[in-house]
Design a protein around this motif. Sequence first.
Motif, mmCIF file in Angstrom:
data_model
loop_
_atom_site.group_PDB
_atom_site.id
_atom_site.type_symbol
_atom_site.label_atom_id
_atom_site.label_comp_id
_atom_site.label_asym_id
_atom_site.label_seq_id
_atom_site.Cartn_x
_atom_site.Cartn_y
_atom_site.Cartn_z
ATOM 1 N N ALA A 298 0.833 -1.201 0.000
ATOM 2 C CA ALA A 298 0.000 0.000 0.000
ATOM 3 C C ALA A 298 0.873 1.258 0.000
ATOM 4 C CB ALA A 298 -0.939 -0.008 1.198
ATOM 5 N N LYS A 299 1.920 1.249 0.801
ATOM 6 C CA LYS A 299 2.841 2.377 0.837
ATOM 7 C C LYS A 299 3.564 2.535 -0.501
ATOM 8 C CE LYS A 299 2.679 4.090 5.084
ATOM 9 N NZ LYS A 299 2.385 5.528 5.337
ATOM 10 N N TRP A 300 3.887 1.408 -1.111
ATOM 11 C CA TRP A 300 4.574 1.432 -2.405
ATOM 12 C C TRP A 300 3.706 2.138 -3.447
ATOM 13 C CZ3 TRP A 300 3.719 -0.171 -7.386
ATOM 14 C CH2 TRP A 300 4.837 -0.270 -8.228
ATOM 15 N N LEU A 301 2.419 1.798 -3.491
ATOM 16 C CA LEU A 301 1.518 2.438 -4.450
ATOM 17 C C LEU A 301 1.353 3.925 -4.128
ATOM 18 C CD1 LEU A 301 -0.325 1.877 -6.917
ATOM 19 C CD2 LEU A 301 -2.216 1.656 -5.288
ATOM 20 N N GLU A 302 1.241 4.242 -2.861
ATOM 21 C CA GLU A 302 1.140 5.646 -2.444
ATOM 22 C C GLU A 302 2.336 6.442 -2.960
ATOM 23 O OE1 GLU A 302 2.257 7.191 1.703
ATOM 24 O OE2 GLU A 302 0.061 7.021 1.814
ATOM 25 N N GLN A 303 3.523 5.882 -2.818
ATOM 26 C CA GLN A 303 4.729 6.581 -3.260
ATOM 27 C C GLN A 303 4.754 6.769 -4.767
ATOM 28 O OE1 GLN A 303 6.883 8.181 -1.507
ATOM 29 N NE2 GLN A 303 8.089 8.793 -3.290
ATOM 30 N N ARG A 304 4.259 5.763 -5.505
ATOM 31 C CA ARG A 304 4.198 5.921 -6.963
ATOM 32 C C ARG A 304 3.295 7.107 -7.325
ATOM 33 N NH1 ARG A 304 7.119 2.670 -5.690
ATOM 34 N NH2 ARG A 304 8.358 4.577 -5.780
ATOM 35 N N TRP A 305 2.195 7.265 -6.587
ATOM 36 C CA TRP A 305 1.264 8.354 -6.897
ATOM 37 C C TRP A 305 1.882 9.717 -6.567
ATOM 38 C CZ3 TRP A 305 -1.105 4.645 -9.098
ATOM 39 C CH2 TRP A 305 -2.271 4.886 -9.838
ATOM 40 N N VAL A 306 2.651 9.796 -5.517
ATOM 41 C CA VAL A 306 3.362 11.034 -5.207
ATOM 42 C C VAL A 306 4.329 11.374 -6.341
ATOM 43 C CG1 VAL A 306 5.037 12.106 -3.643
ATOM 44 C CG2 VAL A 306 3.117 10.792 -2.712
ATOM 45 N N GLU A 307 5.053 10.369 -6.825
ATOM 46 C CA GLU A 307 6.006 10.579 -7.918
ATOM 47 C C GLU A 307 5.285 10.953 -9.211
ATOM 48 O OE1 GLU A 307 8.187 6.940 -8.015
ATOM 49 O OE2 GLU A 307 9.210 7.316 -6.113
ATOM 50 N N LYS A 308 4.130 10.325 -9.466
ATOM 51 C CA LYS A 308 3.347 10.660 -10.657
ATOM 52 C C LYS A 308 2.927 12.126 -10.631
ATOM 53 C CE LYS A 308 -0.004 7.491 -11.547
ATOM 54 N NZ LYS A 308 0.241 6.784 -12.815
ATOM 55 N N GLY A 309 2.476 12.584 -9.451
ATOM 56 C CA GLY A 309 2.057 13.972 -9.331
ATOM 57 C C GLY A 309 3.197 14.936 -9.599
ATOM 58 N N GLU A 310 4.387 14.607 -9.089
ATOM 59 C CA GLU A 310 5.559 15.457 -9.333
ATOM 60 C C GLU A 310 5.922 15.455 -10.814
ATOM 61 O OE1 GLU A 310 8.331 13.645 -6.707
ATOM 62 O OE2 GLU A 310 7.563 14.673 -4.902
ATOM 63 N N TRP A 311 5.810 14.282 -11.430
ATOM 64 C CA TRP A 311 6.119 14.207 -12.866
ATOM 65 C C TRP A 311 5.120 15.034 -13.678
ATOM 66 C CZ3 TRP A 311 3.655 12.745 -17.300
ATOM 67 C CH2 TRP A 311 4.459 12.591 -18.433
ATOM 68 N N LEU A 312 3.839 14.948 -13.338
ATOM 69 C CA LEU A 312 2.821 15.743 -14.034
ATOM 70 C C LEU A 312 3.071 17.236 -13.857
ATOM 71 C CD1 LEU A 312 -0.408 13.681 -13.224
ATOM 72 C CD2 LEU A 312 0.480 14.161 -15.518
ATOM 73 N N ASP A 313 3.498 17.643 -12.672
ATOM 74 C CA ASP A 313 3.759 19.061 -12.434
ATOM 75 C C ASP A 313 4.920 19.552 -13.296
ATOM 76 O OD1 ASP A 313 2.660 21.188 -10.763
ATOM 77 O OD2 ASP A 313 4.664 21.324 -9.892
ATOM 78 N N THR A 314 5.951 18.714 -13.443
ATOM 79 C CA THR A 314 7.072 19.062 -14.316
ATOM 80 C C THR A 314 6.624 19.159 -15.768
ATOM 81 O OG1 THR A 314 8.653 17.973 -12.824
ATOM 82 C CG2 THR A 314 9.363 18.347 -15.097
ATOM 83 N N LEU A 315 5.814 18.200 -16.212
ATOM 84 C CA LEU A 315 5.322 18.218 -17.589
ATOM 85 C C LEU A 315 4.475 19.464 -17.845
ATOM 86 C CD1 LEU A 315 5.077 16.665 -20.308
ATOM 87 C CD2 LEU A 315 2.965 15.675 -19.395
ATOM 88 N N LYS A 316 3.634 19.810 -16.884
ATOM 89 C CA LYS A 316 2.805 21.011 -17.020
ATOM 90 C C LYS A 316 3.678 22.240 -17.258
ATOM 91 C CE LYS A 316 -0.597 23.823 -14.533
ATOM 92 N NZ LYS A 316 -1.343 24.004 -13.251
ATOM 93 N N SER A 317 4.769 22.363 -16.530
ATOM 94 C CA SER A 317 5.678 23.496 -16.697
ATOM 95 C C SER A 317 6.357 23.454 -18.058
ATOM 96 C CB SER A 317 6.739 23.500 -15.578
ATOM 97 O OG SER A 317 6.129 23.625 -14.305
ATOM 98 N N GLU A 318 6.755 22.258 -18.483
ATOM 99 C CA GLU A 318 7.411 22.122 -19.787
ATOM 100 C C GLU A 318 6.471 22.507 -20.922
ATOM 101 O OE1 GLU A 318 8.768 18.122 -19.947
ATOM 102 O OE2 GLU A 318 10.441 18.440 -18.545
ATOM 103 N N TRP A 319 5.225 22.040 -20.855
ATOM 104 C CA TRP A 319 4.267 22.375 -21.907
ATOM 105 C C TRP A 319 3.929 23.863 -21.902
ATOM 106 C CZ3 TRP A 319 0.232 17.769 -21.737
ATOM 107 C CH2 TRP A 319 0.790 16.667 -22.394
ATOM 108 N N ALA A 320 3.859 24.458 -20.712
ATOM 109 C CA ALA A 320 3.540 25.889 -20.617
ATOM 110 C C ALA A 320 4.646 26.746 -21.215
ATOM 111 C CB ALA A 320 3.312 26.270 -19.152
ATOM 112 N N ALA A 321 5.885 26.238 -21.171
ATOM 113 C CA ALA A 321 7.023 27.008 -21.675
ATOM 114 C C ALA A 321 7.148 26.961 -23.194
ATOM 115 C CB ALA A 321 8.315 26.498 -21.030
ATOM 116 N N LYS A 322 6.420 26.048 -23.828
ATOM 117 C CA LYS A 322 6.535 25.891 -25.285
ATOM 118 C C LYS A 322 5.650 26.884 -26.012
ATOM 119 C CE LYS A 322 7.853 21.010 -25.189
ATOM 120 N NZ LYS A 322 7.509 19.629 -25.595
#
Length: 301
Positions: free
Chosen positions: A277-301
């Motif tokens: 359960a903790k493992w899945l929770e951590q994946r979701w935290v990482e997914k959110g961080e990855w999405l936030d980075t992608l959002k910034s990258e797309w906004a800069a284009k």
Amino acid sequence: MATAGIPTNLRGIVLTAPWVLYLAVCDLALSFLLLVKIFAPDFVYRVSSRIAYSVWKWIQVIFERHNGAQITFSGDRLPMRESAVVVSNHVTWADFYMIQALALRSGMLGQCRWFAKIQLRWVPFLGWGLWAMGMPMVSRNWMRDQRELQRVFSGIVHRKWPTWLISFSEATRFTPEKYNESTIWCEQNGRPQPLHLLYPRTKGFVTTVQHLRKAPHVKAVYDFTIAYQHKDRFRVAPSMWDTLKLPDLSGSQGYKFHVHARRFPLEDLPYTDEELAKWLEQRWVEKGEWLDTLKSEWAAK
């Protein structure tokens, strides 16, 4: 809006009417296979997988080729024809195209099996067809669903059916209202709230992994992160009907479609329920961080 003189609604009907008719015929055939499944489960699984491939490949062609959806990919390269447990965030109807695009490119499109609501089982032909295919039909009450899950897991474990067993771990589509509810729940329960996502439901994932460890051909957990953008609006995807009727989705319509894939060998996952359960929770935290980075990258284009 019109393209080449054809109104988009009419265009959508022209593109999808043959597919809908074919889907109805396939549902009828799968419903009859439900009777055969008692005596020849392996045969029914193979035939239903071929039928599923033809149905899903057709609608994928409408989305990508006819309607110009350009799906981009990043992350790990997935092995061909590998059986896996698949988890993903859930935004909209178009998520199915995103996952099917990866399945098609990995040789597993016909072997996709999705967790579905148990109420569909009693829908004539459609629900019976899903049942015949071996789709897990669940109520999201994992104690109540044990018998159904045993049925699905038995085919994978004991009969070694190749499969992508797919679930949207958030159990519902993302909305701002549900995000607020998720944030409140996380605050009350001392859990981290992932960015751009809902907190994942862990019981189904834990149950699935603990059972499918026993299947030697199920080698990994795939974690897919799905992202959309419409012009300058992040996490905005086309509606179901728009995916079927609009031409040039990634061109003049201004949509971006992306899937980030991560592969985790099943043998590397923790073994206790709490640690999973903790493992899945951590994946979701990482997914959110990855999405936030992608959002910034797309906004800069």
